[in-house]
Scaffold this motif. Structure first.
Motif, PDB file in Angstrom:
ATOM      1  N   MET A  16       0.853  -1.180   0.000  1.00 47.99           N
ATOM      2  CA  MET A  16       0.000   0.000   0.000  1.00 47.99           C
ATOM      3  C   MET A  16       0.891   1.233   0.000  1.00 47.99           C
ATOM      4  O   MET A  16       1.852   1.302   0.771  1.00 47.99           O
ATOM      5  CB  MET A  16      -0.884   0.025   1.249  1.00 47.99           C
ATOM      6  CG  MET A  16      -1.968   1.068   1.192  1.00 47.99           C
ATOM      7  SD  MET A  16      -2.821   1.242   2.783  1.00 47.99           S
ATOM      8  CE  MET A  16      -1.750   2.427   3.592  1.00 47.99           C
ATOM      9  N   THR A  17       0.606   2.173  -0.848  1.00 48.59           N
ATOM     10  CA  THR A  17       1.446   3.353  -0.976  1.00 48.59           C
ATOM     11  C   THR A  17       0.781   4.589  -0.394  1.00 48.59           C
ATOM     12  O   THR A  17      -0.441   4.685  -0.342  1.00 48.59           O
ATOM     13  CB  THR A  17       1.795   3.604  -2.457  1.00 48.59           C
ATOM     14  OG1 THR A  17       2.716   4.683  -2.551  1.00 48.59           O
ATOM     15  CG2 THR A  17       0.544   3.939  -3.258  1.00 48.59           C
ATOM     16  N   SER A  18       1.600   5.530   0.060  1.00 49.78           N
ATOM     17  CA  SER A  18       1.090   6.808   0.574  1.00 49.78           C
ATOM     18  C   SER A  18       1.983   7.920   0.029  1.00 49.78           C
ATOM     19  O   SER A  18       2.839   8.446   0.740  1.00 49.78           O
ATOM     20  CB  SER A  18       1.101   6.830   2.113  1.00 49.78           C
ATOM     21  OG  SER A  18       0.317   5.808   2.651  1.00 49.78           O
ATOM     22  N   VAL A  43      -4.899   5.182 -10.596  1.00 44.87           N
ATOM     23  CA  VAL A  43      -5.185   3.746 -10.509  1.00 44.87           C
ATOM     24  C   VAL A  43      -4.186   3.078  -9.572  1.00 44.87           C
ATOM     25  O   VAL A  43      -2.986   3.304  -9.670  1.00 44.87           O
ATOM     26  CB  VAL A  43      -5.129   3.094 -11.902  1.00 44.87           C
ATOM     27  CG1 VAL A  43      -5.410   1.601 -11.797  1.00 44.87           C
ATOM     28  CG2 VAL A  43      -6.132   3.759 -12.836  1.00 44.87           C
ATOM     29  N   ALA A  44      -4.691   2.244  -8.663  1.00 47.73           N
ATOM     30  CA  ALA A  44      -3.873   1.623  -7.621  1.00 47.73           C
ATOM     31  C   ALA A  44      -3.240   2.704  -6.759  1.00 47.73           C
ATOM     32  O   ALA A  44      -2.078   2.626  -6.373  1.00 47.73           O
ATOM     33  CB  ALA A  44      -2.817   0.697  -8.224  1.00 47.73           C
ATOM     34  N   GLY A  45      -4.044   3.707  -6.449  1.00 50.05           N
ATOM     35  CA  GLY A  45      -3.550   4.880  -5.721  1.00 50.05           C
ATOM     36  C   GLY A  45      -3.275   4.644  -4.257  1.00 50.05           C
ATOM     37  O   GLY A  45      -2.569   5.430  -3.624  1.00 50.05           O
ATOM     38  N   GLY A  46      -3.827   3.564  -3.698  1.00 51.18           N
ATOM     39  CA  GLY A  46      -3.595   3.295  -2.291  1.00 51.18           C
ATOM     40  C   GLY A  46      -4.031   4.449  -1.415  1.00 51.18           C
ATOM     41  O   GLY A  46      -5.065   5.081  -1.648  1.00 51.18           O
ATOM     42  N   ALA A  47      -3.226   4.749  -0.406  1.00 45.35           N
ATOM     43  CA  ALA A  47      -3.539   5.849   0.517  1.00 45.35           C
ATOM     44  C   ALA A  47      -2.741   7.100   0.182  1.00 45.35           C
ATOM     45  O   ALA A  47      -2.377   7.874   1.072  1.00 45.35           O
ATOM     46  CB  ALA A  47      -3.279   5.405   1.948  1.00 45.35           C
ATOM     47  N   SER A  48      -2.469   7.307  -1.096  1.00 52.14           N
ATOM     48  CA  SER A  48      -1.778   8.531  -1.517  1.00 52.14           C
ATOM     49  C   SER A  48      -2.701   9.734  -1.398  1.00 52.14           C
ATOM     50  O   SER A  48      -3.917   9.614  -1.563  1.00 52.14           O
ATOM     51  CB  SER A  48      -1.296   8.384  -2.965  1.00 52.14           C
ATOM     52  OG  SER A  48      -0.288   7.398  -3.060  1.00 52.14           O
ATOM     53  N   GLU A  62      -9.899  11.435  -9.276  1.00 46.30           N
ATOM     54  CA  GLU A  62     -10.521  10.308  -8.605  1.00 46.30           C
ATOM     55  C   GLU A  62      -9.464   9.222  -8.459  1.00 46.30           C
ATOM     56  O   GLU A  62      -8.442   9.241  -9.148  1.00 46.30           O
ATOM     57  CB  GLU A  62     -11.724   9.790  -9.399  1.00 46.30           C
ATOM     58  CG  GLU A  62     -12.826  10.825  -9.590  1.00 46.30           C
ATOM     59  CD  GLU A  62     -13.983  10.322 -10.438  1.00 46.30           C
ATOM     60  OE1 GLU A  62     -14.409   9.166 -10.220  1.00 46.30           O
ATOM     61  OE2 GLU A  62     -14.443  11.072 -11.312  1.00 46.30           O
ATOM     62  N   ALA A  63      -9.716   8.273  -7.552  1.00 45.93           N
ATOM     63  CA  ALA A  63      -8.761   7.188  -7.340  1.00 45.93           C
ATOM     64  C   ALA A  63      -9.501   5.865  -7.255  1.00 45.93           C
ATOM     65  O   ALA A  63     -10.664   5.813  -6.844  1.00 45.93           O
ATOM     66  CB  ALA A  63      -7.959   7.424  -6.061  1.00 45.93           C
ATOM     67  N   TYR A 132     -13.498   7.983  -4.511  1.00 44.31           N
ATOM     68  CA  TYR A 132     -12.682   6.813  -4.186  1.00 44.31           C
ATOM     69  C   TYR A 132     -13.490   5.563  -4.512  1.00 44.31           C
ATOM     70  O   TYR A 132     -14.561   5.342  -3.964  1.00 44.31           O
ATOM     71  CB  TYR A 132     -12.281   6.833  -2.708  1.00 44.31           C
ATOM     72  CG  TYR A 132     -11.369   7.988  -2.361  1.00 44.31           C
ATOM     73  CD1 TYR A 132     -10.040   8.011  -2.791  1.00 44.31           C
ATOM     74  CD2 TYR A 132     -11.832   9.071  -1.611  1.00 44.31           C
ATOM     75  CE1 TYR A 132      -9.205   9.077  -2.490  1.00 44.31           C
ATOM     76  CE2 TYR A 132     -10.998  10.145  -1.301  1.00 44.31           C
ATOM     77  CZ  TYR A 132      -9.681  10.138  -1.743  1.00 44.31           C
ATOM     78  OH  TYR A 132      -8.859  11.191  -1.454  1.00 44.31           O
ATOM     79  N   HIS A 133     -12.959   4.741  -5.412  1.00 43.32           N
ATOM     80  CA  HIS A 133     -13.691   3.599  -5.943  1.00 43.32           C
ATOM     81  C   HIS A 133     -12.952   2.306  -5.611  1.00 43.32           C
ATOM     82  O   HIS A 133     -11.755   2.179  -5.887  1.00 43.32           O
ATOM     83  CB  HIS A 133     -13.842   3.721  -7.461  1.00 43.32           C
ATOM     84  CG  HIS A 133     -14.376   5.045  -7.905  1.00 43.32           C
ATOM     85  ND1 HIS A 133     -15.723   5.307  -8.022  1.00 43.32           N
ATOM     86  CD2 HIS A 133     -13.739   6.210  -8.246  1.00 43.32           C
ATOM     87  CE1 HIS A 133     -15.902   6.559  -8.435  1.00 43.32           C
ATOM     88  NE2 HIS A 133     -14.706   7.120  -8.574  1.00 43.32           N
TER      89      HIS A 133
END
Length: 240
Positions: A16-18, A43-48, A62-63, A132-133
């Motif tokens: 998971m990325t931030s 896409v695959a934005g994690g907790a950024s 959007e993420a 957030y989807h």
């Protein structure tokens, strides 16, 4: 350095990325003024914190990530554990990285925490239009030609050993599907965890080029990982 001596960042499962808006700017060479009023997908934005920071700058961001099935409390807890784990791994590999942007491991870690906190605050409090989807590649819950710009950071290519070529091709085609005609997909970095270029990248570029897309490697400006100086640009030509 020989392959036997080469130090590799070890990763089990998908992390998971931030990451922050400033990091996205450098990874993808974004021009904020050109994106204002445009619809952008992370896409695959994690907790950024990219989406919440971008929205404050007038970008309709959007993420999408399977992580968003969790509660904000669960994401916060998981995110802090992930940040500690990453810091411990990087502590052993500090000489491998270029610290020009971050300055130090301590600054890198503090930035991750700040991005996580910004994300959690936004994720737990936003109302009205959903941004957030919860979903994952290679199937995204959007109509075709929905976004002016589609971004994917530190997922495709990086996990070469976990996801085969067919997955990568299907995933990239899905990114293209949700991009508008004349829009663009950008993917960063072009590396696996071995800090070597994704081995099937020439095949992928060839398939996409033959399908009518304009595909180019372009220079990025976040020289942190070895050989991480490029991102992939895929422009969806109106006739493609």
């Amino acid at each position: 350095m020989s392959m036997e001596q080469k130090q590799i960042y070890e990763q089990a499962g998908v992390a998971m990325t931030s990451r922050s808006f400033a990091e996205y700017e450098k990874m993808f060479m974004l021009q904020t003024e050109q994106l204002q009023g445009r619809r952008v997908l992370d896409v695959a934005g994690g907790a950024s914190s990219f989406t919440t920071e971008a929205r404050k700058l007038g970008i309709l961001s959007e993420a999408v990530d399977p992580l968003y099935e969790k509660s904000s409390e669960e994401i916060d807890k998981h995110g802090r554990q992930e940040i500690e784990l990453v810091a411990a791994k990087m502590e052993k590999l500090q000489k491998v990285y270029d610290w020009t942007f971050y300055g130090s491991l301590q600054n890198h870690t503090a930035g991750r925490v700040k991005s996580l906190e910004r994300f959690v605050e936004d994720f737990s409090s936003y109302d009205g239009e959903a941004r957030y989807h919860a979903a994952c590649l290679p199937v995204l819950p959007f109509e075709q030609e929905s976004f002016d710009l589609v971004l994917c950071s530190h997922f495709l290519f990086l996990y070469e050993e976990q996801f085969d070529y067919n997955f990568h091709l299907a995933a990239v085609r899905e990114l293209i599907r949700v991009a508008k005609s004349g829009g663009e997909v950008r993917i960063y970095p072009l590396l696996s965890f071995r800090t070597e270029e994704y081995s099937r990248l020439p095949d992928l570029i060839n398939e996409l080029t033959n399908a009518g897309y304009l595909v180019e490697k372009r220079e990025a400006s976040l020289p942190f990982l070895p050989n991480s100086h490029q991102y992939l640009s895929i422009i969806k030509m109106a006739s493609a």
